[in-house]
Design an enzyme around this catalytic site. Structure first.
Site, short mmCIF file in Angstrom:
data_model
loop_
_atom_site.label_atom_id
_atom_site.label_comp_id
_atom_site.label_asym_id
_atom_site.label_seq_id
_atom_site.Cartn_x
_atom_site.Cartn_y
_atom_site.Cartn_z
N ASP A 179 0.85 -1.21 0.00
CA ASP A 179 0.00 0.00 0.00
C ASP A 179 0.88 1.25 0.00
OD1 ASP A 179 0.94 -0.49 2.59
OD2 ASP A 179 -0.76 0.48 3.56
N HIS A 493 1.20 -8.79 -3.74
CA HIS A 493 0.24 -7.71 -3.48
C HIS A 493 1.06 -6.44 -3.27
CE1 HIS A 493 -3.69 -6.16 -2.12
NE2 HIS A 493 -3.00 -5.44 -1.25
N ASP A 538 0.17 -17.32 -4.55
CA ASP A 538 0.97 -16.35 -5.31
C ASP A 538 0.02 -15.61 -6.24
OD1 ASP A 538 2.87 -14.81 -6.47
OD2 ASP A 538 3.65 -16.38 -7.80
N GLU A 547 1.76 -10.18 0.29
CA GLU A 547 2.13 -8.76 0.21
C GLU A 547 3.63 -8.65 0.46
OE1 GLU A 547 -0.45 -6.16 2.40
OE2 GLU A 547 0.57 -4.35 1.68
#
Ligand code: G3I
Ligand code: 9MR
Length: 732
Positions: A179, A493, A538, A547
């Site tokens: 993020d 991610h 994955d 992530e």
């Protein structure tokens, strides 16, 4: 990865991972010649033997498989193949009758340089507020994202001087993970771990140029990279009271797009917390030590950091239980932590080491603090790691036996797990939590502390096993590091890896790893298994297993440096002889006909002049018969140089050899330079930089000692000046 493929992959089956295949699992990257080398073989393999074959398929080694052992974490029964004897550089595979040959791996002296560089470079790729230029980022070049030069103060963070909605600048820093937000708790442990890696293995990082914008500025890249985040962390402190905001985020997570396309949402600094203040204090106190020599590049920074650390500490003392909870309108990562006694111990330890004030040691209450492997929400281990590393510079109050017992106690527990584990890893089934790969790597980092303290070889071997695990010797037979190994994670991610147009993800990131709680199962297709070591996808949907995160990569950076620097070099006997021969030759040739006070002055000034020309900051001391004839600390030289000089020269006076000779001899014998039997490390330092002054016909009369650079470089500086002064032509 293209946007189109995002839509397709989200609809498609997650990661296509079937049940564990009956394959041979091995580190898919590389081993150092002298490292322990193990592979995991399914128990159903026929026969009890294995071969190691070279690139042409020719067997070079053959061995017997260990007995079958069950691993609860994956539900498998497996056997170990040990092939440490394969130490000739080359490319190999493991072969067992009835099974496909293993993935290939190499053996070589530079096994982890590329991995070490990439795992550090990953931080550059996650920088906010800066465009990544093609010359540094290659195909991963991108426009700047999230300048954070105008960030709002969230209602939860409002104060009289900064009411809700007021605007502050809080620029730079690394994106936390997949993020685009920035959080104090994960920043603290990440930044500290990189700095500790540098403090412990300076020579490795002096050579590690990772091509970032600051490369070549006279500061190691790892320190420059850490500075990118430290500057941001400093801006998270409220100057009015010393308190530190817990995080800087949107209210909601950004979409899975590139950073510059994700900046539609306003950003906020959210609530101050005790954990943020203590994380900040610990990290800044540690950073102030590392930054001290770099006055030129970062003027006043070390002092500023130490003051900031003490102010944050004072805030935490006055606000000891402000636990963070996401305000109702904020749903980004919480990093909430119900216990802050570990953060308090860590901050106290770092402040004690950096200030020398006994009050911080007492505040730590060391006897009440146990040692555990570190994680963002449990940082006790970092306190012990720092105390152990700096043990020779602590005040008399420090309990050395306690420090040693904590470090060795933890390492011994982890090594016992490793010894009895079917996969030969320190992790138990219940250790598989969100970020399990980093659990493994942080356990390894603590095993390394045990090895550095007492040289027990199995601690180093267990640490090696943890690296092997993330590189392929795991139940899935995958490399969890992007860009490394035959079958690496391909779909982390990670918003930039997903949002760009490059098929391969940004390299050098370790993914979170398997864990059975599957907090993302609502948005992902079913996982192939619920067993701890197999519960992994994955797939980009899987933020709970796939992530990447800054606090997970840091122990990978640490471990690549540690294994490269600590694994005894399996050089040939003649090469061994050579290094010591050269050092002995230096001692024979660099001798004086006479050594007067003026000789000392001249040599001392030459050393300072040369360091200045090299833009290095050093301290120099030249002594004869116990009397100091020359002493100088260059501008920016920290006070602890004096202690290094004292301990290095004492070693020379006791052994008659240069301190680098002793250092080299110990390293070549596989020993720990900081724990030579019968040498008290508070009195002797086996680090390069002190050279005996020998007057022909008389013998040793004194020492010439430099401190400030990595040991080999301190030594080199003295040798260069002596060669020049004594007009010795021979290459030394
Ligand atoms: O340790 C407990 C274990 O005892 C228990 O049995 C198990 C089952 O409930 O949970 C374990 O705790 C988990 C904890 O991670 C372990 O560290 C929590 O369930 C789990 O929710 C928690 O996950 C954290 C996650 O954020 C969600 O809050 C991760 O630690 C943390 O690394 C992760 O961090 C995120 C940031 O919030 C946002 N940015 C990305 C970053 C990485 O995913
Ligand atoms: O992308 C987010 C990731 O960085 C976090 O670690 C994770 C847990 O806090 O949350 C992710 O965001 C997800 C959100 O929590 C739930 N909906 C899907 C989001 C991912 O696309």
């Amino acid at each position: 990865m293209k946007r189109l493929s995002l839509l397709l992959t989200l609809c498609a089956a997650g990661g296509a991972l079937a049940a564990p295949e009956a394959i041979i699992k091995v580190n898919q990257l590389a081993f150092l010649p002298a490292s322990q080398k193990l592979a995991v073989v399914p128990a159903e393999a026929k026969g009890g033997r294995f071969d190691i074959v070279d690139a042409e398929g020719k067997p070079v080694f053959s061995g017997t498989l260990g007995s079958p052992v069950r691993w609860d974490a994956s539900g498998e029964t497996v056997r170990i193949a040990g092939f440490s004897g394969v130490n000739v550089p080359g490319r190999y595979r493991v072969k067992v009758d009835g099974l496909a040959p293993s993935d290939p791996f190499t053996v070589g002296p530079d096994a982890y340089r590329a991995l070490g560089a990439a795992s550090l470079k990953a931080y550059y790729f996650n920088r906010s507020a800066i465009a990544l230029a093609p010359k540094h980022a290659g195909v991963y070049a991108r426009p700047a994202g999230h300048p954070d030069d105008r960030v709002r103060v969230h209602a939860s963070a409002a104060s009289s001087t900064r009411p809700a909605g007021s605007v502050i600048a809080s620029s730079r820093g690394w994106y936390d993970a997949g993020d685009y937000n920035k959080y104090l708790p994960s920043s603290g442990i990440s930044t500290y771990t990189l700095l500790a890696a540098y403090e412990h293995f300076p020579a490795w990082f002096e050579r590690l140029d990772v091509n970032i914008p600051e490369s070549g500025n006279g500061v190691p890249d790892v320190v420059d990279e850490a500075m990118w985040n430290l500057e941001w962390m400093l801006s998270m402190q409220d100057p009015a009271d010393g308190g530190v905001y817990h995080k800087l985020t949107n209210l909601k997570f950004d979409a899975m797009v590139m950073p510059h396309l994700a900046m539609k949402e306003p950003r906020y600094v959210v609530a101050k917390s005790t954990s943020a203040a203590l994380n900040f204090a610990a990290t800044m106190a540690a950073a102030s030590r590392v930054l001290a020599p770099y006055q030129k590049q970062y003027p006043g920074m070390a002092a500023k950091m130490l003051t900031a650390a003490e102010n944050a500490w004072k805030w935490a003392q006055a606000n000891p239980a402000v636990l963070f909870k996401n305000p109702p309108d904020v749903v980004t990562g919480e990093y909430g932590d119900a216990r802050v006694d570990d953060e308090l111990a860590w901050a106290a330890a770092e402040l004690y080491i950096s200030t020398g004030k006994d009050s911080y040691y007492l505040a730590m209450q060391p006897e009440t603090v146990s040692a555990t492997y570190p994680a963002w929400d449990d940082v006790r281990g970092l306190a012990w790691m720092s105390l152990a590393h700096h043990r020779s510079r602590l005040t008399p109050l420090a309990d050395h036996a306690l420090i040693a017992a904590r470090i060795d106690g933890l390492a011994a527990r982890l090594a016992a797990e490793w010894r009895s584990s079917a996969y030969r890893v320190p992790m138990r089934a219940q250790d598989f939590v969100w970020g399990s790969n980093a659990v493994m790597l942080n356990q390894a980092m603590m095993l390394v502390q045990g090895y550095r303290l007492n040289g027990k070889r199995e601690y180093l071997e267990a640490a090696q096993s943890a690296l092997d695990y993330v590189l392929g010797r795991n139940a899935l037979g995958l490399s969890f590091v992007t860009g490394f190994g035959a079958r690496p994670s391909m779909h982390p991610h990670h918003r930039p890896s997903q949002g760009d147009s490059v098929a391969a993800p940004v390299p050098g990131w370790v993914t979170g790893g398997p864990q059975p709680f599957q907090q993302d199962k609502a948005e992902c297709r079913p996982y192939p298994s619920t067993l701890p070591a197999l519960s992994y996808l994955d797939h980009v949907c899987s933020f709970a297993s796939n992530e990447v995160a800054i606090n997970w990569n840091a122990p990978l950076v640490y471990l690549t440096a540690a294994l490269s620097e600590l694994t005894p070099q399996a050089r040939t006997m003649s090469e061994h002889g050579n290094a010591l021969d050269v050092l002995r030759r230096q001692e024979q040739l660099l001798q004086f006909d006479s050594f007067s006070n003026d000789t000392a002055l001249e040599i001392g000034l030459k050393l300072v002049e040369l360091a200045r020309a090299n833009k290095q900051v050093i301290s120099v001391e030249i002594a004869r018969n116990g009397q100091v004839l020359f002493a100088h600390g260059m501008t920016g030289a920290p006070a602890d140089h004096g202690d290094w000089i004292r301990r290095k020269s004492k070693l020379v006076n006791r052994t008659g050899h240069s301190s680098f000779y002793v250092h080299t001899e110990v390293v070549q014998n596989g020993g720990d330079i900081d724990a030579i039997p019968s040498f008290d490390i508070r009195e002797y330092a086996a680090h390069g930089g002190s050279f005996p002054v020998v007057v022909k016909g008389t013998g040793q009369v004194g020492t010439i000692t430099v401190s400030g650079l990595p040991g080999p470089d301190d030594h080199r500086l003295v040798v260069t000046v002596l060669k020049d002064y004594l007009k010795v032509r021979e290459a030394l």
